[in-house]
Design a protein around this motif. Structure first.
Motif, PDB file in Angstrom:
ATOM      1  N   GLU A  95     -12.464 -47.086  97.215  1.00  0.00           N
ATOM      2  CA  GLU A  95     -13.399 -46.485  96.168  1.00  0.00           C
ATOM      3  C   GLU A  95     -12.801 -45.539  95.377  1.00  0.00           C
ATOM      4  O   GLU A  95     -13.323 -45.115  94.653  1.00  0.00           O
ATOM      5  N   SER A  96     -11.749 -44.971  95.793  1.00  0.00           N
ATOM      6  CA  SER A  96     -11.055 -44.123  94.927  1.00  0.00           C
ATOM      7  C   SER A  96     -10.801 -44.334  93.458  1.00  0.00           C
ATOM      8  O   SER A  96     -10.409 -45.644  93.146  1.00  0.00           O
ATOM      9  N   PRO A  97     -11.078 -43.660  92.513  1.00  0.00           N
ATOM     10  CA  PRO A  97     -10.818 -43.962  91.173  1.00  0.00           C
ATOM     11  C   PRO A  97      -9.295 -43.973  90.455  1.00  0.00           C
ATOM     12  O   PRO A  97      -9.099 -44.322  89.530  1.00  0.00           O
ATOM     13  N   ALA A  98      -8.551 -43.657  91.404  1.00  0.00           N
ATOM     14  CA  ALA A  98      -7.267 -43.470  91.227  1.00  0.00           C
ATOM     15  C   ALA A  98      -6.612 -44.943  91.212  1.00  0.00           C
ATOM     16  O   ALA A  98      -7.236 -45.884  91.758  1.00  0.00           O
ATOM     17  N   LYS A  99      -5.486 -45.149  90.250  1.00  0.00           N
ATOM     18  CA  LYS A  99      -5.072 -46.771  90.258  1.00  0.00           C
ATOM     19  C   LYS A  99      -4.408 -46.874  91.477  1.00  0.00           C
ATOM     20  O   LYS A  99      -3.578 -46.047  91.974  1.00  0.00           O
ATOM     21  N   LYS A 100      -4.499 -48.104  92.173  1.00  0.00           N
ATOM     22  CA  LYS A 100      -3.856 -48.693  93.362  1.00  0.00           C
ATOM     23  C   LYS A 100      -2.636 -49.460  92.893  1.00  0.00           C
ATOM     24  O   LYS A 100      -2.861 -50.402  92.348  1.00  0.00           O
ATOM     25  N   VAL A 101      -1.517 -49.475  93.495  1.00  0.00           N
ATOM     26  CA  VAL A 101      -0.400 -50.206  93.390  1.00  0.00           C
ATOM     27  C   VAL A 101      -0.291 -50.508  94.858  1.00  0.00           C
ATOM     28  O   VAL A 101       0.297 -49.746  95.459  1.00  0.00           O
ATOM     29  N   LEU A 102      -0.439 -51.760  95.204  1.00  0.00           N
ATOM     30  CA  LEU A 102      -0.439 -52.253  96.441  1.00  0.00           C
ATOM     31  C   LEU A 102       0.651 -53.105  96.846  1.00  0.00           C
ATOM     32  O   LEU A 102       1.190 -54.266  96.070  1.00  0.00           O
ATOM     33  N   ILE A 103       1.663 -52.834  97.797  1.00  0.00           N
ATOM     34  CA  ILE A 103       2.939 -53.576  98.041  1.00  0.00           C
ATOM     35  C   ILE A 103       2.319 -54.943  99.070  1.00  0.00           C
ATOM     36  O   ILE A 103       1.791 -54.733 100.125  1.00  0.00           O
ATOM     37  N   PRO A 104       2.773 -55.994  98.559  1.00  0.00           N
ATOM     38  CA  PRO A 104       2.046 -57.335  99.207  1.00  0.00           C
ATOM     39  C   PRO A 104       2.776 -57.714 100.390  1.00  0.00           C
ATOM     40  O   PRO A 104       3.960 -58.398 100.298  1.00  0.00           O
ATOM     41  N   LEU A 105       2.591 -57.223 101.558  1.00  0.00           N
ATOM     42  CA  LEU A 105       3.204 -57.468 102.839  1.00  0.00           C
ATOM     43  C   LEU A 105       2.195 -58.503 103.489  1.00  0.00           C
ATOM     44  O   LEU A 105       1.118 -58.024 103.784  1.00  0.00           O
ATOM     45  N   ASN A 106       2.617 -59.595 103.963  1.00  0.00           N
ATOM     46  CA  ASN A 106       1.875 -60.560 104.785  1.00  0.00           C
ATOM     47  C   ASN A 106       1.859 -60.253 106.143  1.00  0.00           C
ATOM     48  O   ASN A 106       2.302 -61.060 107.054  1.00  0.00           O
ATOM     49  N   ARG A 107       1.244 -59.258 106.421  1.00  0.00           N
ATOM     50  CA  ARG A 107       0.962 -58.657 107.996  1.00  0.00           C
ATOM     51  C   ARG A 107      -0.534 -58.461 108.025  1.00  0.00           C
ATOM     52  O   ARG A 107      -1.426 -58.744 107.331  1.00  0.00           O
ATOM     53  N   CYS A 108      -0.844 -58.169 109.287  1.00  0.00           N
ATOM     54  CA  CYS A 108      -2.240 -57.566 109.603  1.00  0.00           C
ATOM     55  C   CYS A 108      -3.167 -58.967 109.489  1.00  0.00           C
ATOM     56  O   CYS A 108      -4.174 -58.589 108.972  1.00  0.00           O
TER      57      CYS A 108
END
Length: 140
Positions: A95-108
């Motif tokens: 929900e943060s207004p920050a831009k999110k740059v997510l690294i796609p690790l196929n775990r969890c």
């Protein structure tokens, strides 16, 4: 520009991200290391983060006070990182207004469709390039 790097467990991903951000931007950015545990926070601080904080409240409090959030895609999933990332943390990050740059690790038990399979360091390089490209969209 303030960038939060979020990591948990051993802190290796966060350490690599902080190091590459510092290398790419030198001292023109402020990096806030947010760890789900003290080991992760400590490693990110040693890699060049300006400041760091650990735990649920630190993450919930700080994610709305940064321009970018960088970390593995699992940081927006409740109970990920072997249970270290709480539902409240995941909600605050998402929900943060920050831009999110997510690294796609196929775990969890999370697989991101359409993502090319490549080594983690290449994903981190991609994340840094995204931050560079979007830098002007948020602040200076």
């Amino acid at each position: 520009m303030r960038i939060a790097v979020i990591d948990g467990q051993g802190g290796g991903i966060g350490k690599a991200v902080v190091s590459k951000l510092r290398q790419a931007f030198e001292d023109s950015i402020e990096i806030v290391a947010l760890g789900t545990n003290s080991l992760a926070t400590s490693l990110m601080l040693k890699s060049g983060a300006n400041e760091g904080a650990t735990g649920e409240n630190a993450i919930v409090y700080n994610v709305s006070r940064v321009d970018f959030i960088v970390g593995p895609v699992a940081i927006v999933c409740a109970n990920s990182l072997l249970g270290e990332l709480t539902p409240l943390m995941a909600k605050a990050i998402a929900e943060s207004p920050a831009k999110k740059v997510l690294i796609p690790l196929n775990r969890c038990n999370l697989t991101v469709a359409g993502v090319e399979t490549k080594p983690l360091p290449h994903y981190i390089d991609d994340a840094i390039e995204i931050v560079k490209a979007q830098r002007g969209d948020c602040c200076v």
